[in-house]
Structures are given as C-alpha cells and as structure tokens.
Design a protein around this motif. Structure first.
Motif, PDB file in Angstrom:
ATOM      1  N   ARG A  44     -20.233  34.894  31.655  1.00 60.62           N
ATOM      2  CA  ARG A  44     -20.106  33.678  32.434  1.00 60.62           C
ATOM      3  C   ARG A  44     -21.321  33.513  33.325  1.00 60.62           C
ATOM      4  O   ARG A  44     -21.782  34.469  33.947  1.00 60.62           O
ATOM      5  CB  ARG A  44     -18.854  33.781  33.308  1.00 60.62           C
ATOM      6  CG  ARG A  44     -18.654  32.542  34.097  1.00 60.62           C
ATOM      7  CD  ARG A  44     -17.433  32.601  34.957  1.00 60.62           C
ATOM      8  NE  ARG A  44     -17.210  31.257  35.466  1.00 60.62           N
ATOM      9  CZ  ARG A  44     -16.338  30.974  36.395  1.00 60.62           C
ATOM     10  NH1 ARG A  44     -15.610  31.925  36.918  1.00 60.62           N
ATOM     11  NH2 ARG A  44     -16.209  29.736  36.813  1.00 60.62           N
ATOM     12  N   GLU A  70     -21.994  27.307  30.639  1.00 57.34           N
ATOM     13  CA  GLU A  70     -21.228  28.106  31.597  1.00 57.34           C
ATOM     14  C   GLU A  70     -20.680  29.392  30.976  1.00 57.34           C
ATOM     15  O   GLU A  70     -20.791  30.473  31.533  1.00 57.34           O
ATOM     16  CB  GLU A  70     -20.068  27.289  32.187  1.00 57.34           C
ATOM     17  CG  GLU A  70     -19.392  28.069  33.303  1.00 57.34           C
ATOM     18  CD  GLU A  70     -18.227  27.345  33.941  1.00 57.34           C
ATOM     19  OE1 GLU A  70     -17.917  26.217  33.510  1.00 57.34           O
ATOM     20  OE2 GLU A  70     -17.633  27.915  34.867  1.00 57.34           O
ATOM     21  N   PHE A  71     -20.088  29.269  29.767  1.00 62.02           N
ATOM     22  CA  PHE A  71     -19.590  30.454  29.076  1.00 62.02           C
ATOM     23  C   PHE A  71     -20.320  30.618  27.749  1.00 62.02           C
ATOM     24  O   PHE A  71     -20.539  29.641  27.037  1.00 62.02           O
ATOM     25  CB  PHE A  71     -18.096  30.317  28.783  1.00 62.02           C
ATOM     26  CG  PHE A  71     -17.239  30.490  29.989  1.00 62.02           C
ATOM     27  CD1 PHE A  71     -16.803  31.757  30.360  1.00 62.02           C
ATOM     28  CD2 PHE A  71     -16.873  29.400  30.766  1.00 62.02           C
ATOM     29  CE1 PHE A  71     -16.003  31.934  31.484  1.00 62.02           C
ATOM     30  CE2 PHE A  71     -16.080  29.570  31.892  1.00 62.02           C
ATOM     31  CZ  PHE A  71     -15.643  30.838  32.258  1.00 62.02           C
TER      32      PHE A  71
END
Ligand code: ADP
Ligand code: MG
Length: 722
Positions: A659, A698-699
């Motif tokens: 993350r 983001e991920f």
C-alpha cells in the motif's frame, strides 16, 4: 554385445573409469546402493551406463535411468552415448521437461532430475527401471537431494517385492559424507568406489592484485596474452552470466578475427589460407620451444608451493611477464595490450551457457577449424557437467552469479559472489584433461584462502514451497521427517507450509493448542484437491494457482503468457542484452521498435493500464520473436477479462500486496513515493523499469522484491481494495 567403432574404442580406453569397470560392476552387483567418485572427465556419465548395459541391466525389459541436474547435459550426453554405442536415439534417449526422444525401445534414458521426480509421482516404485543413476550429486541441487531421499526408501521397497532396483550416486568430488554417514538416509553405509583421477597436472597462477570491478576486462587481457604468447591449446574462460559472456566474445572476436573460408574459393583463396596456416604453424613452432615449468602432480588444487605466493613479493614489478617469454605466469592486468585486430592469429571464440540453443552449445565439442585456437567463454555450466575437449588454459574470474533469498521475507537478489574453493578447483581441473595445463586465477591467493571451502547445498539456501508441494502430492505429509541428505532450515519448511496453506494447496490445520503444536501440525498438513492440480504444473505454487484458476472466461492464454514471462525471465532480458554482432544489433533494434509500437496499441486500451507490468509482459510476448509460446494474433483482453486477470494474479500473489504510504505518514523523507508491505519494516518502491513507476497506484501486487540500492518491487500491477 556393443558394436563400437575402433576410434570410439580407442578414446574410451583413455578414460580412467575403463580401468575400474570390474570394480564398479562388482560393487553394483553386490550392493543396492553404490557411490562412485571421480574427477570430471574421468568418464562416469558416458561410461557407467554403458557398463550397466553390457552387464545386462537393460536386457530384461527394464530401463537404465540417469538423471542430470542440467538440461544441457541430459541432451548432449545422450547423443554422445548413442554415438559411442552405435545405437539409435530410439534406444539411448533423453527426456527434459516437455521435450525428448524416448520410445518404447528406449533402454538407456537420460533425463533431468525434475522429470524423474514427476515419474515417481505417477509410479512410486519406478517399476520400469532396473537402475537409477543420480549424476552430478556433488552439485547438491535441490532435486538431486530430494531424489536421493526418495530413492533411499524406494530401493528397500523394491527389494521386498523381489524386484531389486540399483541406485548409483555419482559425484565429481570426494565429499560424499552427507550420503554415506547419514543413517537416516541409508541405514547400511553404501560403498564408495573411487576412480583414479589420472588428471594431468595443472599449474595454478594467482593474480597479485584482485580486480574488484572489471574482472571481465581482466579476462580479456589474460586471454589476449595467452593467445599471443603461449603454445597451442584451447582456452576456457569462466564468467558469471550470459551478458558478460556475449560481451567478452564480441571483444575477443574483434581482437582476433576469424573469417570462414568459403570452400568454393579460387586458387588464390586456397593459397591464402595455406599460407596463413603455415604462418600460424611456424609461429606455433617457435612457441613450442617453450618448455612447461616443472609441475607438482598433485597441486592443482592448492597454492603452488614453489611458484610462490605472489602476494608475498608484492613489491616486485607488477608485470612479471615482461621480457620473459618462458614465464607462463602472465602477470596481472595491463601491459599495454591494445585491442587492435590481429589477423595472423585467428581465435575461434564460442559462448557457452545453459540457455544457449542446443545446436550452438554442441559447437564446443567439435574440433575448432584448422589453424585456429579454440576459446570458450562460459558460465558455471562448464564447471562440472560438460567436458570440453582440448582445453589447456583456464581463466577463472573466481565469481559466480547466485540468487540469494531472505528466508523470512522472500526478498531476493542476484549477486555476483566469490565461488568456493571447491568450485575454483573444479574450474582449474578443466585445464588438465588431455595434457598438462594452466589455470589463471584473476584473484590473489589471499583472496582464495578466504573463499568458503564448499558451497552450502542449494536446499538450505532457497525457498522450498515447490518441493514441499511435490512431496505432499507424493503423500509425504510429515516433511519434517523426510530423510533429506541435508535438511532445509525448519523456518524455511514452516514458511513453505504456511504459504501453501494460504494458497489453498494444503488443508488448513485446526488452530488450537500451543504455538509449538500448531507449528508441528502445520508441518504435516495433507494436500488439498486444488493442491493436487497445482502440483501438476511445472511452475512455482503461486503461478500454478494462477493457472489452475484461469480456465474461466478464456483467460488461460493470457495467464500462460504472464506466468511464462514471470518465470522464464531470461527470454525477456534478451531485449536488454547487448548485441553480439551488427546483424544482431539490427535485429534487436527492430524488436525494440516493434515492442514499443505494440505497447502503444495495447496500452491505449483503457483498462489494460491497470495490469501494469503484466500488460507489458503480455505485449512483450505478442512480439513473437521472444521465442515463447504465444498466439501472435492474441487480442488485447476485454475489460471483463482484465478484471478477472487481476483477480487471478491477486490469488497467486495475495501475500504480496503493498500500500502506498499516505501523505500524513510521511514523517521521514525516506518514505517518499514508498509502499508498505506486510512483511517488511522498510519502505519498498516500484522499480523504475515498471510502467507504474510514475503512476503510483494506492494498492499494488508485486511478483517479487529485489534488493539493489533500495528494496524494489518488480512485476507490479494495480489492485483495488475490496
Ligand atoms: P565425467 O562424467 O566423469 O565428467 P564424461 O563421461 O562426461 O566424464 O566424459 C568423458 C570424456 O568423454 C570427456 O573427457 C570428453 O572428452 C568425452 N566426451 C563427453 N561428452 C562428449 C561429447 N558430447 N562430445 C565429445 N566428447 C565427449
Ligand atoms: Mg559427468
């Protein structure tokens, strides 16, 4: 009876193992398990199968099976043995992964160790074999070790059935105590037959200085000196990787060009070449006057005593060779070598590494064109599994490229490291097969003394989830009780078991009791139905899971491509490889251009972006000349398929999610653009080569973390939190 040609018969008689045929065969006849030790080149691989054949071990319909840790060896040795025995490849055959020429008539079968492991899964008793030879056992490859463990149980089972199976373990070194003094493995200590080395003496020359970076350049200079100053005889250079091998080949070819003579050439042409050969012979004669220095017959593996430890006279002139032609010790480094082409001394330069196409590999076994000197530039493959005829000089950079894993986090890195003393001695030994030879070590004797004596068996150095899955599919549940010649660390076994549980390949253990019991329970979880399917794919369990899931929605071709790209990365590194010739350079340039073009077309399709580097892998393989199985007409996946593919990839790499560090967490500058993973305290980054390098989703899931200057994620694609 075997009908060999007189030439073959003559060549065989020179091999040390021929003198031991009776001893070898008596030991085998009288014992279920026999260990044979003999220097590389003594004839173990090519001759022992022939002894067995002649002694009737293949006559009752049973096969003689020989495993090799390397595909190169399995193929080339089967061809060699067929030729020596005057038998067709229908009888003397090979099998490597998905390729082979085995028939119903096959009586001698060379295979990679992975192939035999698969056969054990189908038929635990290996009933079609009368004999199994595990070759190159000193290499201690993971599969070799596992096979020996399994065979230690299969042999007594076959005995009980009244259908005895002979097991022969062959090693190029005498270090076999992990097999002999290991009562869990073999309760009766197997006899060791030692084949007289009859190795010609090899004089070892150490460098005074140890080049820290440019060992490739040092190799080049050393080969130039050998070729210019020393008598005829092949040169074998050890480097660490394919890229280095190619670039040294290119440099050497430029310095000593070898032009093929066209056979249709006119008189002039012929005269030219005759003149050239005459000149070469003359120059060779001149050099022949040199006598080889007195050599201690047994010292090729130790620091030469009277050669002196060069580090001791470190004050003396750097270039010991200047002015003394008789000094075969060529000294270190520069002595004003130039790279000007030298046309009078053609050098026949050949590369050798395991991924080189077989027909190119085969070239090293043939005699070089008349009037040229053979120079093979190789990686580790030439250390023990192949014997190249006519090598008199070895140039050893002292290093090898190895992959290192962090046992806990799985972070891996490729590092060029010093080899072990045992490896250095094996390399030196390559110089003394046909006559006395010389080995030039491009490092000082002090550095050599700091080398580890032997390298640790591979099984103790790498993750073992693939092996554990294979073993579980053989219904070996308590892997901790398996008779490993050297057991892997318990943490590695536990990590593997945990990953396999997470992937659904093993049945979840009941999570009660104290921690220790839990661990014990975990190390004995039975395989699941999914696990059985996964075990049939010849790839690591993560990728096997992806393949097992992708029958749905016609995702299979895409997953196959992605998994191939993730596992056979060398195919793709080709694009970055420096070209070997102008022609190759043009080809590579064309390929790169096509690749960029395709990338534009495919990446233009909105959702594809999210696949990140996986999209690049797909595109890369559509550029069909990667040589990989692909459908050149493969269309970009639909939007729905992209979604499925991302789920599939996540299913295999679920523990590899990272993350992006949020702005408010950015206390320290070192976390800028960084990601946080479950396993590591430290920040990790998207590798600059990734197409998501600028995007920073983001991920992400990543294929692996590689440590270079920082911890980098490779094979990255974006995921959305569920
Ligand atoms: P070992 O297994 O003990 O290292 P091998 O049986 O592989 O020995 O090799 C014995 C000899 O056979 C080598 O020294 C080499 O000269 C010859 N040889 C092996 N393979 C080939 C080949 N493919 N072509 C020509 N000669 C070969
Ligand atoms: Mg061998």
């Amino acid at each position: 009876p075997v009908d060999r040609t007189p030439q073959v018969q003559e060549a065989r008689l020179k091999l040390p193992i021929l003198a031991e045929e009776q001893v070898v065969m008596e030991a085998i006849n009288e014992n279920p398990v026999v260990i044979i030790c003999g220097e590389t080149g003594s004839g173990k691989t090519t001759q022992v199968p022939q002894f067995l054949y002649e002694a009737g071990y293949a006559s009752s319909g049973g096969t003689i099976g020989i495993t090799e840790p390397r595909r190169v060896a399995a193929v080339s040795v089967s061809q060699r043995v067929a030729k020596e025995m005057n038998l067709s490849h229908r009888v003397v055959s090979y099998q490597i992964r998905y390729e082979g020429n085995v028939t119903d008539e096959t009586q001698i079968k060379f295979m990679t160790d992975g192939v035999l492991l698969k056969e054990i899964q189908k038929d635990f008793l290996l009933s079609k074999y009368n004999v199994i030879i595990i070759d190159e056992a000193h290499e201690r490859s993971v599969y070799t070790d596992i096979l020996i463990g399994l065979l230690s149980r299969i042999v007594p089972l076959r005995q009980k059935k009244g259908l005895p199976l002979k097991l022969i373990i062959m090693s190029a070194t005498l270090r076999v105590e992990d097999f002999t003094d290991n009562a869990r493995l073999f309760s009766v200590k197997p006899p060791v037959v030692q084949v007289d080395a009859r190795q010609f003496p090899v004089t070892v020359h150490f460098n005074k200085k140890t080049p820290l970076d440019d060992y490739s350049g040092e190799c080049f200079r050393k080969v130039c000196k050998i070729h210019r100053m020393l008598p005829a005889g092949g040169i074998l250079v050890f480097l660490t990787g394919q890229v280095e091998v190619h670039s040294l080949c290119r440099r050497l070819r430029k310095a000593f060009p070898y032009q093929k003579k066209s056979t249709a050439g006119g008189e002039d042409d012929k005269e030219d070449s005759v003149e050239e050969i005459r000149k070469f012979k003359k120059s060779r004669k001149r050099r022949k006057v040199l006598t080889l220095p007195k050599i201690d017959l047994n010292n090729y593996s130790v620091v030469p005593v009277d050669e002196g430890d060069e580090d001791r006279d470190i004050d003396s002139d750097d270039d010991a060779a200047t002015g003394s032609d008789l000094d075969l010790d060529l000294g270190d480094g520069d002595s004003g070598e130039d790279e000007k082409s030298d046309l009078s001394l053609p050098l026949y330069v050949l590369p050798l590494y395991s991924l080189l196409a077989p027909e190119k590999q085969a070239k090293v076994f043939r005699a070089p064109p008349p009037g040229t000197r053979l120079c093979v530039v190789a990686t580790n493959v030439a250390e023990t599994s192949l014997t190249i005829p006519g090598i008199k000089y070895v140039v050893d950079c002292g290093r090898a490229k190895r992959r290192f894993y962090d046992r806990i986090t799985g972070v891996s890195s490729f590092r060029v490291t010093w080899i072990s003393q045992a490896s250095a001695d094996q390399r030196a030994g390559r110089a003394g097969r046909t006559e006395p030879g010389h080995c030039y070590r491009l490092y000082s004797s002090a550095v050599f003394m700091d080398f580890e004596k032997f390298s640790a068996p591979e099984i103790t150095r790498r993750p073992v989830e693939d092996l554990i899955l294979q073993m579980k599919s053989l219904n070996i549940e308590k892997v901790i009780n398996f008779p490993f010649p050297t057991p892997p660390p318990t943490e590695a076994l536990a990590a593997a078991e945990e990953l396999l549980i997470a992937l659904g390949a093993l049945k979840e253990p009941p999570m009660t009791g104290r921690l220790k019991q839990q661990l014990a329970a975990k190390l004995s979880c039975p395989i699941s139905a999914l696990g059985r399917v996964m075990a049939t794919f010849p790839v690591a369990p993560r990728y096997a899971k992806m393949l097992a899931l992708s029958r749905q929605h016609e995702c299979l071709p895409y997953t196959i491509t992605i998994v191939s790209a993730m596992t056979v990365r060398e195919l793709f590194e080709e694009l970055d490889r420096p070209a070997g010739s102008e022609e190759e350079a043009a080809q590579l340039k064309g390929r790169r251009a096509r690749f960029l073009q395709m990338q534009k077309v495919w990446a233009g399709q909105g959702p594809m972006q999210k696949l990140g580097d996986l999209m690049v892998m797909l595109v890369n393989s559509v550029c069909a000349d990667a040589g990989l199985y692909v459908d050149p007409k493969m269309k970009p996946p639909t939007e729905a398929q992209v979604t499925y593919l991302r789920q599939i990839v996540l299913a295999g790499l679920g523990d590899h999610v990272a993350r992006r560090v949020q702005a408010e967490e950015l206390l320290d500058d070192k976390w800028k653009n960084a990601y946080k993973t479950a396993l590591l305290e430290d920040p990790v980054f998207i590798h600059p080569s990734s197409v998501l390098f600028k995007e920073l989703p983001e991920f992400v899931v990543y294929q692996e973390i590689v440590e270079t200057t920082k911890l980098y994620m490779k094979g990255v694609s974006a995921v959305e939190p569920e």
